[in-house]
Each structure stands twice: as structure tokens, then as C-alpha cells.
Motif scaffolding. Structure first.
Motif, mmCIF file in Angstrom:
data_model
loop_
_atom_site.group_PDB
_atom_site.id
_atom_site.type_symbol
_atom_site.label_atom_id
_atom_site.label_comp_id
_atom_site.label_asym_id
_atom_site.label_seq_id
_atom_site.Cartn_x
_atom_site.Cartn_y
_atom_site.Cartn_z
ATOM 1 N N ALA A 68 -8.618 1.126 -2.316
ATOM 2 C CA ALA A 68 -8.643 1.766 -1.220
ATOM 3 C C ALA A 68 -9.627 3.044 -1.174
ATOM 4 C CB ALA A 68 -7.260 2.422 -0.950
ATOM 5 N N GLU A 69 -10.223 3.384 -0.104
ATOM 6 C CA GLU A 69 -11.090 4.433 -0.151
ATOM 7 C C GLU A 69 -10.231 5.892 0.271
ATOM 8 O OE1 GLU A 69 -14.493 6.249 3.002
ATOM 9 O OE2 GLU A 69 -13.545 4.389 3.489
ATOM 10 N N ALA A 70 -10.832 6.832 -0.827
ATOM 11 C CA ALA A 70 -10.194 8.210 -0.603
ATOM 12 C C ALA A 70 -11.207 9.032 -0.150
ATOM 13 C CB ALA A 70 -9.740 8.419 -2.181
ATOM 14 N N PHE B 37 0.820 -1.250 -0.012
ATOM 15 C CA PHE B 37 -0.004 0.106 0.131
ATOM 16 C C PHE B 37 0.830 1.298 -0.010
ATOM 17 C CE2 PHE B 37 -2.279 3.528 2.056
ATOM 18 C CZ PHE B 37 -3.146 3.805 0.930
ATOM 19 N N TYR B 38 1.741 1.450 0.870
ATOM 20 C CA TYR B 38 2.713 2.687 0.969
ATOM 21 C C TYR B 38 3.551 2.871 -0.431
ATOM 22 C CZ TYR B 38 0.400 3.983 5.294
ATOM 23 O OH TYR B 38 -0.501 4.247 6.223
ATOM 24 N N HIS C 229 -7.020 6.529 -8.708
ATOM 25 C CA HIS C 229 -5.709 5.658 -8.461
ATOM 26 C C HIS C 229 -6.294 4.803 -7.170
ATOM 27 C CE1 HIS C 229 -1.589 4.288 -7.819
ATOM 28 N NE2 HIS C 229 -1.859 4.791 -6.338
ATOM 29 N N PHE C 230 -6.784 5.436 -6.227
ATOM 30 C CA PHE C 230 -7.272 4.661 -4.641
ATOM 31 C C PHE C 230 -7.926 3.736 -5.055
ATOM 32 C CE2 PHE C 230 -5.331 8.113 -1.957
ATOM 33 C CZ PHE C 230 -4.279 7.431 -1.893
ATOM 34 N N GLY D 229 0.337 2.000 -3.547
ATOM 35 C CA GLY D 229 -0.986 2.948 -3.170
ATOM 36 C C GLY D 229 -0.404 4.533 -3.005
ATOM 37 N N LEU D 230 0.447 4.715 -2.392
ATOM 38 C CA LEU D 230 0.819 6.224 -2.052
ATOM 39 C C LEU D 230 2.139 6.492 -2.757
ATOM 40 C CD1 LEU D 230 0.254 6.737 2.131
ATOM 41 C CD2 LEU D 230 -1.200 7.351 -0.126
ATOM 42 N N TRP E 150 -5.979 11.149 -7.927
ATOM 43 C CA TRP E 150 -5.799 10.371 -6.480
ATOM 44 C C TRP E 150 -6.985 9.434 -5.963
ATOM 45 C CZ3 TRP E 150 -1.449 8.699 -4.567
ATOM 46 C CH2 TRP E 150 -0.282 9.463 -4.637
ATOM 47 N N VAL E 151 -8.122 10.011 -6.320
ATOM 48 C CA VAL E 151 -9.434 9.272 -6.096
ATOM 49 C C VAL E 151 -9.309 8.065 -7.035
ATOM 50 C CG1 VAL E 151 -11.828 9.495 -6.556
ATOM 51 C CG2 VAL E 151 -10.727 11.216 -5.258
#
Length: 151
Positions: A103-105, A24-25, A97-98, A28-29, A94-95
Motif C-alpha cells: 500500500a502507498e503511504a 487491508f483494514y 509497514h504499508f 494493513g491498519l 507505518w511507511v
């Protein structure tokens, strides 16, 4: 001589599965795994450090991941969420991508121009079919995406 602190060096949290945390990090980020060491109080546990492309103090988020750890309970003095800032115009990217990584944004704070784009995105979200995941029906707010940097 008196030392002055300019801000936080890092924020440290507890996580579950180490591989899910890394996935995730990094994916995801888009953060860089700056350092992997051990928890000196429990040498069988990693201490994972993520940060910006240079690993600058203040950009660091670290974790002690324990597989199968019991879900935490909210208590006095406990942080319950973490927020990151993103470049202007990139919220839509980002919305999306998540959503693509499951993942929830949530948009929690924006500049005035970003706020208007976010408001338009929320209006479109209200019109989306029942059961559709957040981000599926949205266009990219602000034009060109700002993908995560790789270090």
C-alpha cells in the motif's frame, strides 16, 4: 432535554471485494473488525465495521463492499481520501509497514518534530534508485516502531 453530539460516530464508504477490504483494514491498519452485519437496503451485501481496540464511536470506519463495483468518479461533496492519526515517532514504521503490504503511504500532516524526521525521510527518498517502492530505502523515523494493535 437536548442531545449534544461530540463528533462523528462513523464514516461509511463503498468498497469492492469484501475479503480485500477485511485484509487491508485488519492487517494493513491494525483495526479490529468490530461488527459484521448486512446492508438492510440490500441484505445480500455486508456492512463491515472497523474500529479501535474498544470499538469506540468516533473510531469507526464502515464499508458496504460490492464485488465488481464500477470505480467511483469524483463529484461534488464527495470525500476523496481518509486520514488516520498515528502515535508520535511512528511515521517511519507505518511507511515501511504499508510498503510491506503493498500500500502507498503519504504523510499529510505532522507535528514539528515529526515534520523534521519526515523531511529527512523525503530527502533520502529523493536519492533512492529508480523503480524502488516507497519505504524500501528508509530507516525507521523516531526510533522504535509502533505496530498495529490487535483486538
Amino acid at each position: 432535554m437536548t442531545a449534544t453530539t461530540q463528533g462523528l460516530h462513523q464514516v461509511t464508504a463503498i468498497a469492492g471485494d469484501p475479503q480485500k477490504n477485511i485484509d487491508f483494514y485488519i492487517t494493513g491498519l491494525g483495526l479490529r473488525l468490530v461488527k459484521k452485519t448486512v446492508n438492510f437496503d440490500d441484505p445480500g451485501t455486508y456492512h463491515l465495521y472497523y474500529g479501535d481496540e474498544s470499538g469506540r464511536p468516533g473510531s469507526l470506519m464502515t464499508f458496504f463492499p460490492w464485488r465488481g463495483i464500477q470505480q467511483g468518479r469524483i463529484g461534488a461533496g464527495q470525500s476523496t481520501s481518509t486520514a488516520f492519526s498515528v502515535p508520535a515517532g511512528s511515521l517511519g514504521w507505518w511507511v515501511d509497514h504499508f510498503a510491506s503490504v503493498g500500500a502507498e503511504a503519504r504523510i499529510t500532516s505532522t507535528s514539528s518534530s515529526e515534520e523534521e524526521r519526515a523531511h529527512r525521510a523525503r530527502r533520502r527518498e529523493d536519492d533512492r534508485p529508480h523503480g524502488e517502492r516507497p519505504g524500501d530505502a528508509r530507516g525507521r523515523a523516531g526510533g522504535q516502531p509502533h505496530p498495529p494493535r490487535r483486538g
